[in-house]
Scaffold this motif. Structure first.
Motif, short mmCIF file in Angstrom:
data_model
loop_
_atom_site.label_atom_id
_atom_site.label_comp_id
_atom_site.label_asym_id
_atom_site.label_seq_id
_atom_site.Cartn_x
_atom_site.Cartn_y
_atom_site.Cartn_z
N THR A 210 43.38 30.59 -21.13
CA THR A 210 42.57 31.62 -21.15
C THR A 210 43.20 33.02 -21.47
O THR A 210 44.17 33.26 -20.99
CB THR A 210 41.87 31.93 -19.45
OG1 THR A 210 41.30 30.58 -19.20
CG2 THR A 210 41.00 33.04 -19.67
N ASN A 211 42.72 33.48 -22.58
CA ASN A 211 43.23 34.61 -23.17
C ASN A 211 42.32 35.74 -23.82
O ASN A 211 41.32 35.07 -24.40
CB ASN A 211 44.21 34.49 -24.06
CG ASN A 211 45.26 35.80 -24.36
OD1 ASN A 211 44.69 36.74 -24.83
ND2 ASN A 211 46.52 35.91 -23.89
N VAL A 212 42.12 36.87 -23.56
CA VAL A 212 41.11 37.84 -23.96
C VAL A 212 41.11 37.86 -25.23
O VAL A 212 40.24 38.16 -25.98
CB VAL A 212 40.94 39.24 -23.12
CG1 VAL A 212 39.83 40.04 -23.84
CG2 VAL A 212 40.89 38.80 -21.66
N TRP A 231 40.54 20.08 -28.96
CA TRP A 231 40.25 21.19 -27.90
C TRP A 231 38.85 21.59 -28.29
O TRP A 231 38.24 21.21 -29.04
CB TRP A 231 41.13 22.31 -28.14
CG TRP A 231 41.18 22.84 -29.57
CD1 TRP A 231 41.91 22.41 -30.69
CD2 TRP A 231 40.17 23.76 -30.06
NE1 TRP A 231 41.72 23.10 -31.71
CE2 TRP A 231 40.70 23.86 -31.47
CE3 TRP A 231 39.25 24.49 -29.22
CZ2 TRP A 231 39.89 25.00 -32.28
CZ3 TRP A 231 38.64 25.44 -30.35
CH2 TRP A 231 38.99 25.52 -31.76
N THR A 232 38.38 22.28 -27.04
CA THR A 232 36.99 22.61 -26.98
C THR A 232 36.92 24.15 -26.68
O THR A 232 37.78 24.65 -25.79
CB THR A 232 36.02 21.88 -26.31
OG1 THR A 232 36.39 21.76 -24.99
CG2 THR A 232 35.95 20.55 -26.93
N HIS A 233 36.02 24.74 -27.17
CA HIS A 233 36.00 26.39 -26.59
C HIS A 233 34.78 26.29 -25.50
O HIS A 233 33.80 25.77 -25.68
CB HIS A 233 35.55 27.10 -27.90
CG HIS A 233 35.43 28.59 -27.56
ND1 HIS A 233 34.28 29.11 -27.24
CD2 HIS A 233 36.23 29.65 -27.44
CE1 HIS A 233 34.40 30.44 -27.19
NE2 HIS A 233 35.66 30.72 -27.36
N CYS A 234 35.27 27.04 -24.37
CA CYS A 234 34.44 27.00 -23.23
C CYS A 234 33.83 28.35 -23.01
O CYS A 234 34.80 29.29 -23.03
CB CYS A 234 34.86 26.38 -22.10
SG CYS A 234 35.32 24.68 -22.48
N THR A 235 32.76 28.81 -22.91
CA THR A 235 32.20 30.06 -22.11
C THR A 235 32.17 29.81 -20.45
O THR A 235 31.28 29.11 -20.26
CB THR A 235 31.19 30.63 -22.76
OG1 THR A 235 31.40 30.79 -24.10
CG2 THR A 235 30.55 31.96 -22.16
N ALA A 237 31.09 32.11 -17.22
CA ALA A 237 30.66 33.49 -16.36
C ALA A 237 30.36 34.26 -17.61
O ALA A 237 30.75 35.64 -17.54
CB ALA A 237 31.69 33.87 -15.43
N GLY A 238 29.96 33.95 -18.70
CA GLY A 238 29.65 34.61 -19.83
C GLY A 238 30.78 35.12 -20.80
O GLY A 238 30.58 35.94 -21.58
N LYS A 239 31.80 34.56 -20.52
CA LYS A 239 33.06 35.13 -21.12
C LYS A 239 33.62 34.06 -21.87
O LYS A 239 34.01 32.90 -21.33
CB LYS A 239 34.20 35.66 -20.17
CG LYS A 239 33.61 36.81 -19.37
CD LYS A 239 34.75 37.25 -18.15
CE LYS A 239 34.27 38.42 -17.46
NZ LYS A 239 35.25 38.98 -16.44
N PRO A 240 33.86 34.15 -23.27
CA PRO A 240 34.38 33.34 -24.16
C PRO A 240 35.64 33.02 -24.38
O PRO A 240 36.29 33.17 -25.54
CB PRO A 240 33.43 33.69 -25.58
CG PRO A 240 33.40 35.13 -25.21
CD PRO A 240 33.28 35.50 -23.93
N TYR A 241 36.35 33.10 -23.29
CA TYR A 241 37.93 33.45 -23.46
C TYR A 241 38.80 31.95 -23.42
O TYR A 241 39.88 32.05 -22.91
CB TYR A 241 38.37 34.37 -22.44
CG TYR A 241 37.71 35.75 -22.81
CD1 TYR A 241 37.46 36.23 -23.86
CD2 TYR A 241 37.42 36.60 -21.68
CE1 TYR A 241 36.59 37.51 -24.03
CE2 TYR A 241 36.90 37.64 -21.83
CZ TYR A 241 36.54 38.10 -22.84
OH TYR A 241 35.72 39.37 -22.98
#
Length: 262
Positions: A210-212, A231-235, A237-241
């Motif tokens: 997790t990194n902003v 790998w997969t990108h996960c969102t 709590a509404g945060k795509p980090y």
């Protein structure tokens, strides 16, 4: 008496200047050993007595050999939980990497990495609530970490220079380890599935990063791509980090080269 008062600090410096070992000073004054080391380092720096203070060597300035594998690991730590700062009264800027006390092994490895990349500069630890700041002072920090700049890392562009990318290409797992040790973890997830008409619980390991900063996440995923990690990108709590690695073969590779935090 406050253990961190000016009086105690001056008494510690007097003992240290007279040759008393840091461990003995810490015992006598009931001050953490890392704090004593930090006071000694600052005192020596102000008096120009730090190793390399007069003519510090630098891989980028004069071609001094660099432990490139360790540097790749340290680069990952810096991009995750590190920052460079310059305080008035200090002769050189400091690189500080903040690490949770839950992972003492990573704190030890980080301090060792700083010592290998900056062999002429003393390292120190500063205790904070629930964590330690692992620090080194050097006039050449920005030479080795040109990503430094004003503001937070996620508020400015982060890109590797060509010489850094060459090091990462040669030691990709070390960068990944540094990023996971700073801003990642290995966790156990669970789900349920129907087996023979019965719903059963199923657990599986996952690496989570997790990194902003969009740029830092991209550096991580580009390196995973080069290593063949799915790998997969996960969102959340509404945060795509968040970046997830959960495929069995990819987790096995991560286990072999990274492993759980310690």
């Amino acid at each position: 008496m406050n253990a961190h008062s000016t009086e105690v600090r001056q008494k510690a410096l007097t003992l240290l200047r007279n040759g008393t070992k840091g461990a003995e000073v810490a015992r006598q004054l009931n001050v953490p050993r890392g704090t004593v080391s930090y006071w000694l380092h600052i005192d020596r720096s102000k008096r120009g007595e730090c190793p390399g203070a007069h003519n510090p060597l630098c891989h980028r300035c004069d071609g001094t050999p660099l432990d490139v594998s360790t540097y790749a690991y340290l680069l990952g730590l810096y991009l995750g939980d590190g920052h460079i700062s310059q305080y008035s009264g200090h002769r050189a800027p400091s690189l500080m990497i903040t690490l949770d006390d839950v992972w003492p092994g990573i704190q030890d490895e980080t301090e060792a990495a700083l010592g290998k990349v900056f062999p002429e500069n003393a390292t120190c630890r500063v205790r904070r609530t629930g964590c330690h700041n692992i620090k080194v002072y050097s006039k050449h920090l920005v030479c080795l970490f040109p990503q430094h700049g004003p503001g937070r890392k996620h508020e400015r562009a982060i890109a590797l220079e060509s010489w850094q990318q060459a090091i990462v290409d040669a030691h990709p797992w070390q960068l990944v380890r540094g990023l996971i040790h700073s801003d990642g973890c290995r966790i156990t997830n669970w789900t349920t599935r129907m087996v023979g008409g019965e719903r059963k619980r199923y657990e599986y390991p996952r690496y989570w990063f997790t990194n902003v900063s969009d740029d830092i996440r991209r550096l991580y995923t580009d390196t995973l791509d080069a290593l063949g990690i799915v790998w997969t990108h996960c969102t959340r709590a509404g945060k795509p980090y968040n970046i997830s690695v959960a495929r069995r073969a990819s987790v096995a590779l991560m286990d072999a080269h990274v492993g759980p935090k310690y």
